[in-house]
Design a protein around this motif. Structure first.
Motif: not given
Lengths: 205, 205
Positions: B143-150, B187-203
């Protein structure tokens, strides 16, 4: 010609969505690296050491582990490839068998299976099986009445005596007859109420 | 549909090689022509991708994927029904399938029907599934992954779901989204980079 106001987008630059700022060109090596990560995730490959420290990859793997769960694919036979096979099919047969046995002993199945009995040919009546009274007895002219009021062993005995006739009349293998009975029972059961009172219709695999 | 398969040998070969784009196109052609074996192989090929995609988009309801699985089943039925009208216009068959899937998912999100939750069948053996603690942790992580994706832009989110969850190639994903394969990789590279940044912020938070 009016001049462009300060801060207005330069039409010469590539357009981008309003919610994402323009991003610098990306290193092709980084693109290849990301593509490899994406392909590994899509192929459900094992995580590498580099991926272990990547929170985005960890999040996506968690999502994949969840959506790849085999349970819940009750409408889709076979489940998710590569996932352990669900035992739901056999469980359904067991549940249906138990329900069928319970209903047979309470007489409800007897009333429903009057549909089968109505199709029994006349020679079965000539065997002399006594007609049993009962509120749900089918019409006398069509049926071999089983003694409904008698206890279970007698019913089994009555069925056993009539079984050769049914075989003789229908010429169906016992397995097919059982399958047909199960299907008809399924149609007669609108909803199977589980232990928590929640409804779902039992299904054959 | 009861058409015998005049190309049974070809379908057998295609069953083994269905991941190749040309073979998939040939399989699609046979399925559109009404070949039962080809239809079965084709649906078997797309079904797992559709199930995963629907699960990732719709998530669990009351801890189960029954709504997502129902929508996936509807998608497969709709694809089957539309097969005779499908025309290869140069786009992969995946574009056709996931176009249908997107509509079905949008309908499901609009209606947000809370159907009866199916109960577990009777256990007929030891339960090999993860324990409740591990299951809850997995649900939370997913669910955390889904939240990041949204929180990603819509196109990037769709791209990640199609590439990672459904397992489409960059070319197929580009056809679904109206992009080139190169644009997909950027686009997938940018998406993954954004996911990485958001996940690190949450951590950190």
């Amino acid at each position: 010609m009016t001049g462009r106001s300060p801060g207005a987008p330069d039409p010469a630059e590539p357009s981008h969505s309003g919610d994402a700022p323009a991003e610098p060109p990306t290193d092709p090596d980084l693109l290849r690296r990301t593509d490899a990560i994406i392909e590994a995730l899509a192929a459900r490959s094992a995580a590498t050491e580099a991926d272990e420290g990547d929170p985005a990859v960890q999040a996506l793997r968690a999502l994949l582990d969840d959506v790849d769960e085999p349970g819940g694919l009750r409408l889709i036979p076979g489940g998710v490839p590569g996932a352990p096979k669900s035992r739901r099919g056999r469980r359904t047969i067991v549940a249906l068998g138990i329900v069928g046995a319970v209903l047979a002993t309470t007489g409800v199945a007897a009333a429903g299976s009057g549909i089968i009995e109505q199709r029994r040919p006349a020679p079965a009546v000539a065997q002399g099986t006594p007609a049993g009274p009962g509120p749900s007895a089918p019409p006398a002219e069509t049926v071999v009445e089983r003694p409904r009021a008698k206890p279970r062993p007698a019913k089994r005995a009555a069925r056993k005596t009539s079984r050769p006739n049914r075989r003789k009349a229908s010429r169906k293998p016992p397995r097919d007859a059982i399958t047909e009975l199960r299907r008809r029972l399924e149609n007669l059961l609108p909803t199977y109420r589980g232990p928590h009172g929640r409804g779902h219709r039992p299904r054959l695999p | 549909m009861a058409n015998p398969s005049p190309d049974a040998g070809r379908v057998r070969r295609l069953r083994a090689a269905k991941d190749d784009e040309n073979d998939l196109r040939e399989l699609t052609r046979l399925a559109v022509a009404g070949d039962d074996g080809a239809i079965e192989v084709l649906i078997g090929h797309i079904r797992p991708m559709v199930v995963r995609y629907c699960r990732a988009r719709l998530g669990r309801v009351s801890g189960q994927y029954h709504i997502a699985d129902d929508v996936a089943q509807e998608v497969c039925i709709a694809v089957l029904s539309a097969l005779p009208r499908y025309r290869d216009m140069g786009r992969p068959f995946a574009s056709f399938v996931f176009g249908i899937a997107s509509h079905k998912i949008a309908d499901a999100l609009r209606s947000a029907v809370r159907a009866a939750v199916p109960t577990e069948d009777l256990p007929d053996g030891p339960d090999d599934r993860p324990g409740p603690e591990e299951t809850v942790v997995r649900y939370i992580e997913a669910q955390r992954a889904r939240d990041l994706l949204t929180r990603l832009p819509e196109q990037q989110r769709e791209l990640v779901l199609l590439r990672v969850v459904a397992g489409l190639s960059a070319e197929e994903t580009g056809n679904v989204l109206g992009m080139s394969a190169g644009a997909v990789r950027v686009a997938q590279h940018r998406a993954l980079a954004r996911l990485r940044a958001m996940a690190r912020e949450e951590s950190i938070a």
